[in-house]
Design a protein around this motif. Structure first.
Motif: not given
Ligand code: ADP
Ligand code: ASP
Ligand code: MG
Length: 457
Positions: A248-254, A257-261, A390-393, A423-427
């Motif tokens: 439903x909602x996600x941050x720009x940063x997250x 990362x998803x788009x990049x990966x 890539x797992x993001x959160x 980025x501390x928000x992805x593995x």
């Protein structure tokens, strides 16, 4: 004002374009600017024509072009009826004649350059935007077609040209803003632009999202809407894993990362202009317009789930550079990265040991040349058919033991590289491409079977 971008499937035929007109009508009060992609699969077909012409196969190139011409004429006449179709018929004829001239030119010189590739690849958006604009007018929407090549100014890096924002913004102020103040709906093709001297360029595959974001930032939009063929950004590619849920909602940063990966639903460059101007981006489904989609903003409500989504990027090559004792030598890493930079090849993931450096790059035709240059510095080997998962959160930051949980779940899979922390928000990790479906669905089952209903639909 708002920017509304409709992707290839959202404008794939007369029925889809008719739906688009209805969606835009619903937003009239918000002063929309409309960006459209080429009709679905059109850019692939244009590139196939270009390749055929480059290989000297004139008949095949012109045959494909004729099929494209007929598809557009049929779509336009279905949408417009005879009277209105007659008005844009000449315009479309002119465009397709120009395309045929270009293809013949490529056959004649016997070489397909990146510059002519871009001229050919851009025809999809040139014609789709004209058809959409004409069909809006017929449906009582006050549309004005704007040629993106007149507004989106890029450098001359053909096939992935870089938009020049200052000049683009001043041209937008001159050509698009006045239309808005006169109550008109500008309709533009995404993906295409031109150099300062007017030579046609494209800004990279999937680039219409990026065009929408450039317009949004340049025109100070309140919102950028990306209309596509799925309900929003999902917890993973729904094509890969049907259990994927809508975020439903996600941050720009997250989301970045998803788009990049590899989350193809957004072009990786899309969020940068939105972040700079703090403009919310919505991902919406043109076949299900009532659905509220995904809202991408600077901050999102705290979620109880660790991850927001899993992305996978295929067609990755891992390059290993082995140089005993050289590695720590001052300047050695720099000289390695200079080789990639000289070939204009971006590096995604890096890992080092005392004797080796491994990097991942998108598989491309320069790999052999890059390896040859690296070979002058150290021993090199490279292997393709890899993928980055890539797992993001944002909660990764504050959840101990999460990497252990991920890798235990896939302990039977050979992992080539691992990265966490940049980025501390992805593995992220690298596996063989063939393992992607298994790995993604296993991790998705593990982490997304029970999720926070505040954040996921
Ligand atoms: P458009 O033509 O509208 O730009 P794209 O094909 O570029 O559409 O992007 C939409 C597709 O992205 C979806 O159909 C889906 O298969 C794929 N996709 C990959 N990852 C995701 C994800 N995490 N969420 C939603 N869609 C995704
Ligand atoms: N039509 C272009 C492509 O297929 C751009 C886009 O659809 O975003 O890459
Ligand atoms: Mg796309």
């Amino acid at each position: 004002m708002i920017v509304m971008k409709f992707g290839g499937t959202s404008v794939q035929d007369a029925e889809a374009i008719d739906r688009v007109a209805t969606i835009v009508r619903d937003r009239l009060g918000e002063t929309p600017v409309v960006v459209v992609s080429a009709l679905a699969k059109m850019t692939d077909q244009l590139l196939a024509m270009a390749a055929a012409a480059g290989a000297g196969n004139r008949d095949k190139a012109l045959e494909l072009s004729l099929a494209a011409r007929e598809r557009h004429f049929n779509t336009a006449s279905d949408l417009l009826g005879t009277g209105k179709f007659a008005q844009i018929h000449a315009e479309l004829e002119e465009e397709f004649n120009a395309l045929d001239d270009l293809l013949r030119g490529v056959v004649a010189v016997g070489e397909l350059t990146p510059r002519s590739t871009d001229s050919i690849a851009g025809f999809g958006e040139r014609v789709s935007s004209r058809i959409v604009s004409a069909s809006f007018s017929l449906r009582g929407l006050n549309a004005s077609h704007v040629d993106s090549r007149q507004c989106i100014v890029t450098d001359g890096t053909f096939t992935r040209a870089v938009p020049q924002l200052e000049e683009t913004n001043s041209r937008l102020a001159d050509s698009v803003k006045p239309l808005l103040s006169h109550g008109r709906i500008p309709v533009m093709g995404g993906f295409i632009g031109a150099t300062r001297d007017g030579i046609p360029t494209t800004i990279g595959r999937g680039g219409s999202d990026f065009t929408a974001a450039i317009l949004g930032a340049g025109l100070d939009a309140e919102r950028i809407e990306i209309w596509t063929d799925v309900d929003g950004m999902m917890t993973t590619d729904p094509g890969l894993c049907p259990q994927a849920r809508r975020i439903k909602t996600i941050t720009f940063e997250e989301a970045a990362e998803l788009a990049y990966f590899g989350a193809k639903v957004l072009h990786p460059a899309t969020l940068l202009p939105a972040i700079q101007k703090n403009i919310p981006v919505l991902v919406l489904n043109s076949c299900n317009p009532k659905n509220e989609g995904t809202r991408i903003t600077a901050t999102a409500p705290k979620s109880r789930s660790v991850f927001k989504a899993i992305a996978a990027k295929k067609r990755i090559t891992v390059v290993d550079v082995v140089a005993a004792r050289m590695l720590m030598a001052h300047g050695f890493l720099k000289s390695i990265f200079e080789v990639f930079a000289n070939h204009r090849c971006p590096v995604d993931m890096v890992s080092t040991s005392e004797v080796s450096v491994s990097v991942t790059v998108d598989s491309n035709e320069s790999i052999a040349a890059i390896a040859a240059d690296l070979g002058k510095l150290a021993a090199v080997k490279y292997e393709g058919r890899k993928a980055i998962v890539c797992l993001v959160g944002e909660n990764i930051r504050s959840t101990p033991g999460i990497a252990a949980k991920v890798f235990t779940a896939i302990s039977d899979v050979n992992i080539h590289m691992i990265s966490q922390g940049a980025s501390e928000i992805n593995i992220s990790f690298v596996i063989d491409e063939a393992e992607v479906p298994k790995v993604v669905s296993r991790l998705h089952n593990l982490f997304f079977s029970e999720v926070d209903p505040e954040v996921f639909a």
